[in-house]
Write a protein that holds these residues in place. Structure first.
Motif, PDB file in Angstrom:
ATOM      1  N   THR A  57     -26.797   2.861 -19.861  1.00 20.52           N
ATOM      2  CA  THR A  57     -27.129   1.816 -20.819  1.00 20.52           C
ATOM      3  C   THR A  57     -25.967   1.754 -21.802  1.00 20.52           C
ATOM      4  O   THR A  57     -25.472   2.786 -22.255  1.00 20.52           O
ATOM      5  CB  THR A  57     -28.456   2.147 -21.530  1.00 20.52           C
ATOM      6  N   GLY A  58     -25.498   0.556 -22.086  1.00 18.31           N
ATOM      7  CA  GLY A  58     -24.366   0.420 -22.990  1.00 18.31           C
ATOM      8  C   GLY A  58     -23.855  -1.004 -23.057  1.00 18.31           C
ATOM      9  O   GLY A  58     -24.610  -1.956 -22.841  1.00 18.31           O
ATOM     10  N   THR A  59     -22.566  -1.114 -23.320  1.00 22.08           N
ATOM     11  CA  THR A  59     -21.915  -2.410 -23.496  1.00 22.08           C
ATOM     12  C   THR A  59     -20.784  -2.565 -22.500  1.00 22.08           C
ATOM     13  O   THR A  59     -19.992  -1.635 -22.300  1.00 22.08           O
ATOM     14  CB  THR A  59     -21.347  -2.518 -24.932  1.00 22.08           C
ATOM     15  N   VAL A  60     -20.690  -3.738 -21.904  1.00 18.31           N
ATOM     16  CA  VAL A  60     -19.565  -4.050 -21.017  1.00 18.31           C
ATOM     17  C   VAL A  60     -18.332  -4.232 -21.900  1.00 18.31           C
ATOM     18  O   VAL A  60     -18.344  -5.035 -22.831  1.00 18.31           O
ATOM     19  CB  VAL A  60     -19.839  -5.332 -20.198  1.00 18.31           C
ATOM     20  N   THR A  61     -17.281  -3.470 -21.637  1.00 21.56           N
ATOM     21  CA  THR A  61     -16.053  -3.571 -22.438  1.00 21.56           C
ATOM     22  C   THR A  61     -14.985  -4.403 -21.736  1.00 21.56           C
ATOM     23  O   THR A  61     -14.178  -5.042 -22.383  1.00 21.56           O
ATOM     24  CB  THR A  61     -15.482  -2.175 -22.749  1.00 21.56           C
ATOM     25  N   THR A  62     -14.985  -4.376 -20.401  1.00 25.27           N
ATOM     26  CA  THR A  62     -13.945  -5.045 -19.629  1.00 25.27           C
ATOM     27  C   THR A  62     -14.508  -5.575 -18.320  1.00 25.27           C
ATOM     28  O   THR A  62     -15.292  -4.888 -17.668  1.00 25.27           O
ATOM     29  CB  THR A  62     -12.821  -4.046 -19.247  1.00 25.27           C
ATOM     30  N   VAL A  63     -14.095  -6.777 -17.967  1.00 26.25           N
ATOM     31  CA  VAL A  63     -14.278  -7.296 -16.619  1.00 26.25           C
ATOM     32  C   VAL A  63     -12.906  -7.856 -16.251  1.00 26.25           C
ATOM     33  O   VAL A  63     -12.436  -8.804 -16.870  1.00 26.25           O
ATOM     34  CB  VAL A  63     -15.347  -8.412 -16.533  1.00 26.25           C
ATOM     35  N   THR A  64     -12.244  -7.236 -15.295  1.00 27.25           N
ATOM     36  CA  THR A  64     -10.899  -7.695 -14.950  1.00 27.25           C
ATOM     37  C   THR A  64     -10.955  -9.098 -14.356  1.00 27.25           C
ATOM     38  O   THR A  64     -11.963  -9.499 -13.764  1.00 27.25           O
ATOM     39  CB  THR A  64     -10.218  -6.745 -13.942  1.00 27.25           C
ATOM     40  N   ASP A  65      -9.868  -9.845 -14.521  1.00 25.81           N
ATOM     41  CA  ASP A  65      -9.779 -11.195 -13.949  1.00 25.81           C
ATOM     42  C   ASP A  65      -9.992 -11.158 -12.443  1.00 25.81           C
ATOM     43  O   ASP A  65     -10.498 -12.106 -11.856  1.00 25.81           O
ATOM     44  CB  ASP A  65      -8.410 -11.823 -14.247  1.00 25.81           C
ATOM     45  N   THR A  66      -9.594 -10.061 -11.828  1.00 26.33           N
ATOM     46  CA  THR A  66      -9.725  -9.913 -10.378  1.00 26.33           C
ATOM     47  C   THR A  66     -11.109  -9.402  -9.973  1.00 26.33           C
ATOM     48  O   THR A  66     -11.366  -9.226  -8.788  1.00 26.33           O
ATOM     49  CB  THR A  66      -8.638  -8.959  -9.860  1.00 26.33           C
ATOM     50  N   LYS A  67     -11.966  -9.148 -10.939  1.00 30.90           N
ATOM     51  CA  LYS A  67     -13.379  -8.788 -10.759  1.00 30.90           C
ATOM     52  C   LYS A  67     -13.628  -7.474 -10.027  1.00 30.90           C
ATOM     53  O   LYS A  67     -14.768  -7.122  -9.756  1.00 30.90           O
ATOM     54  CB  LYS A  67     -14.131  -9.918 -10.051  1.00 30.90           C
ATOM     55  N   HIS A  68     -12.591  -6.720  -9.704  1.00 32.78           N
ATOM     56  CA  HIS A  68     -12.753  -5.476  -8.945  1.00 32.78           C
ATOM     57  C   HIS A  68     -12.983  -4.256  -9.831  1.00 32.78           C
ATOM     58  O   HIS A  68     -13.248  -3.166  -9.336  1.00 32.78           O
ATOM     59  CB  HIS A  68     -11.528  -5.232  -8.061  1.00 32.78           C
ATOM     60  N   ALA A  69     -12.897  -4.434 -11.151  1.00 37.49           N
ATOM     61  CA  ALA A  69     -13.058  -3.307 -12.070  1.00 37.49           C
ATOM     62  C   ALA A  69     -13.817  -3.754 -13.317  1.00 37.49           C
ATOM     63  O   ALA A  69     -13.561  -4.838 -13.848  1.00 37.49           O
ATOM     64  CB  ALA A  69     -11.699  -2.721 -12.453  1.00 37.49           C
ATOM     65  N   ILE A  70     -14.734  -2.896 -13.741  1.00 45.34           N
ATOM     66  CA  ILE A  70     -15.557  -3.185 -14.917  1.00 45.34           C
ATOM     67  C   ILE A  70     -15.590  -1.939 -15.789  1.00 45.34           C
ATOM     68  O   ILE A  70     -15.802  -0.832 -15.298  1.00 45.34           O
ATOM     69  CB  ILE A  70     -16.987  -3.595 -14.509  1.00 45.34           C
ATOM     70  N   GLY A  71     -15.374  -2.137 -17.088  1.00 49.76           N
ATOM     71  CA  GLY A  71     -15.453  -1.042 -18.049  1.00 49.76           C
ATOM     72  C   GLY A  71     -16.746  -1.104 -18.834  1.00 49.76           C
ATOM     73  O   GLY A  71     -17.247  -2.193 -19.133  1.00 49.76           O
ATOM     74  N   LEU A  72     -17.289   0.071 -19.165  1.00 45.30           N
ATOM     75  CA  LEU A  72     -18.528   0.181 -19.938  1.00 45.30           C
ATOM     76  C   LEU A  72     -18.384   1.276 -20.982  1.00 45.30           C
ATOM     77  O   LEU A  72     -17.648   2.255 -20.767  1.00 45.30           O
ATOM     78  CB  LEU A  72     -19.707   0.554 -19.035  1.00 45.30           C
ATOM     79  N   GLU A  73     -19.118   1.136 -22.078  1.00 44.99           N
ATOM     80  CA  GLU A  73     -19.191   2.195 -23.086  1.00 44.99           C
ATOM     81  C   GLU A  73     -20.664   2.441 -23.388  1.00 44.99           C
ATOM     82  O   GLU A  73     -21.410   1.495 -23.661  1.00 44.99           O
ATOM     83  CB  GLU A  73     -18.462   1.786 -24.361  1.00 44.99           C
ATOM     84  N   ASN A  74     -21.067   3.718 -23.317  1.00 49.60           N
ATOM     85  CA  ASN A  74     -22.471   4.035 -23.611  1.00 49.60           C
ATOM     86  C   ASN A  74     -22.654   4.315 -25.096  1.00 49.60           C
ATOM     87  O   ASN A  74     -21.705   4.250 -25.879  1.00 49.60           O
ATOM     88  CB  ASN A  74     -22.983   5.176 -22.714  1.00 49.60           C
ATOM     89  N   GLY A  75     -23.877   4.633 -25.481  1.00 51.68           N
ATOM     90  CA  GLY A  75     -24.212   4.864 -26.881  1.00 51.68           C
ATOM     91  C   GLY A  75     -23.516   6.059 -27.502  1.00 51.68           C
ATOM     92  O   GLY A  75     -23.416   6.148 -28.727  1.00 51.68           O
ATOM     93  N   ASP A  76     -23.008   6.989 -26.683  1.00 54.18           N
ATOM     94  CA  ASP A  76     -22.266   8.151 -27.182  1.00 54.18           C
ATOM     95  C   ASP A  76     -20.771   7.860 -27.294  1.00 54.18           C
ATOM     96  O   ASP A  76     -19.979   8.765 -27.569  1.00 54.18           O
ATOM     97  CB  ASP A  76     -22.476   9.361 -26.258  1.00 54.18           C
ATOM     98  N   GLY A  77     -20.374   6.630 -27.013  1.00 58.39           N
ATOM     99  CA  GLY A  77     -18.960   6.277 -27.074  1.00 58.39           C
ATOM    100  C   GLY A  77     -18.163   6.707 -25.859  1.00 58.39           C
ATOM    101  O   GLY A  77     -16.934   6.631 -25.862  1.00 58.39           O
ATOM    102  N   VAL A  78     -18.848   7.158 -24.806  1.00 58.22           N
ATOM    103  CA  VAL A  78     -18.167   7.538 -23.569  1.00 58.22           C
ATOM    104  C   VAL A  78     -17.823   6.250 -22.818  1.00 58.22           C
ATOM    105  O   VAL A  78     -18.681   5.408 -22.583  1.00 58.22           O
ATOM    106  CB  VAL A  78     -19.052   8.451 -22.690  1.00 58.22           C
TER     107      VAL A  78
END
Length: 161
Positions: A57-78
């Motif tokens: 559970t967290g926030t999406v930080t990145t979705v690459t233009d090429t859609k092959h990679a997604i970044g997330l950050e959870n509530g602990d900042g990981v």
């Protein structure tokens, strides 16, 4: 007394599988950047399904233009990066459909992206996918669930403290 609180707290210190499949150690990935943990420590999964889900559970930080990679950050900042397949950046988004955008809140198990794994096979692109801890934010990764059949959004992949 209050043992149930301990279990709940521990459960929150888990990243679940981002896709249903078989988990492996990063060192088994046929890519020096991931196997050598250049971007960070993590785990990989050989997928058996096309839909990738939020491992936390967290926030999406990145979705690459090429859609092959997604970044997330959870509530602990990981902060983690989900990287789908090897050399998939060269597809320039072909075969990928994203369901999220940066800034969006997600729950563990929410769908993030769908990939046409059949197309990857036809292009001879390995679909092994990585969950990489790019910013542990002072947390220690304590357990990796490798060599297991895992289910997206419900099977633990990595525990931390």
């Amino acid at each position: 007394m209050f043992g149930f609180l301990k279990g709940k707290s521990k459960k929150e210190k888990v990243f679940y599988s981002m896709v249903t499949g078989k988990s492996i150690d990063l060192s088994e990935v046929d890519d020096e950047m991931f196997a050598g943990r250049v971007l960070g420590d993590g785990i990989a999964v050989w997928p058996e399904e096309d839909v990738f889900s939020a491992p936390c559970t967290g926030t999406v930080t990145t979705v690459t233009d090429t859609k092959h990679a997604i970044g997330l950050e959870n509530g602990d900042g990981v902060q983690v990066l989900i990287h789908i397949g090897l050399d998939t950046v060269k597809l320039d988004g072909k075969g990928f459909e994203t369901y999220v955008e940066p800034g969006q809140k997600v729950k563990a198990g929410d769908p993030l992206v769908k990939v046409d794994r059949q197309m990857l096979r036809e292009e001879k692109i390995p679909d092994v996918s990585m969950l990489v801890f790019i910013e542990p934010n002072g947390h220690k990764l304590t357990k990796f669930y490798t060599g297991q059949t895992v289910k997206a959004g419900t099977s633990p992949l990595v525990e931390y403290e």
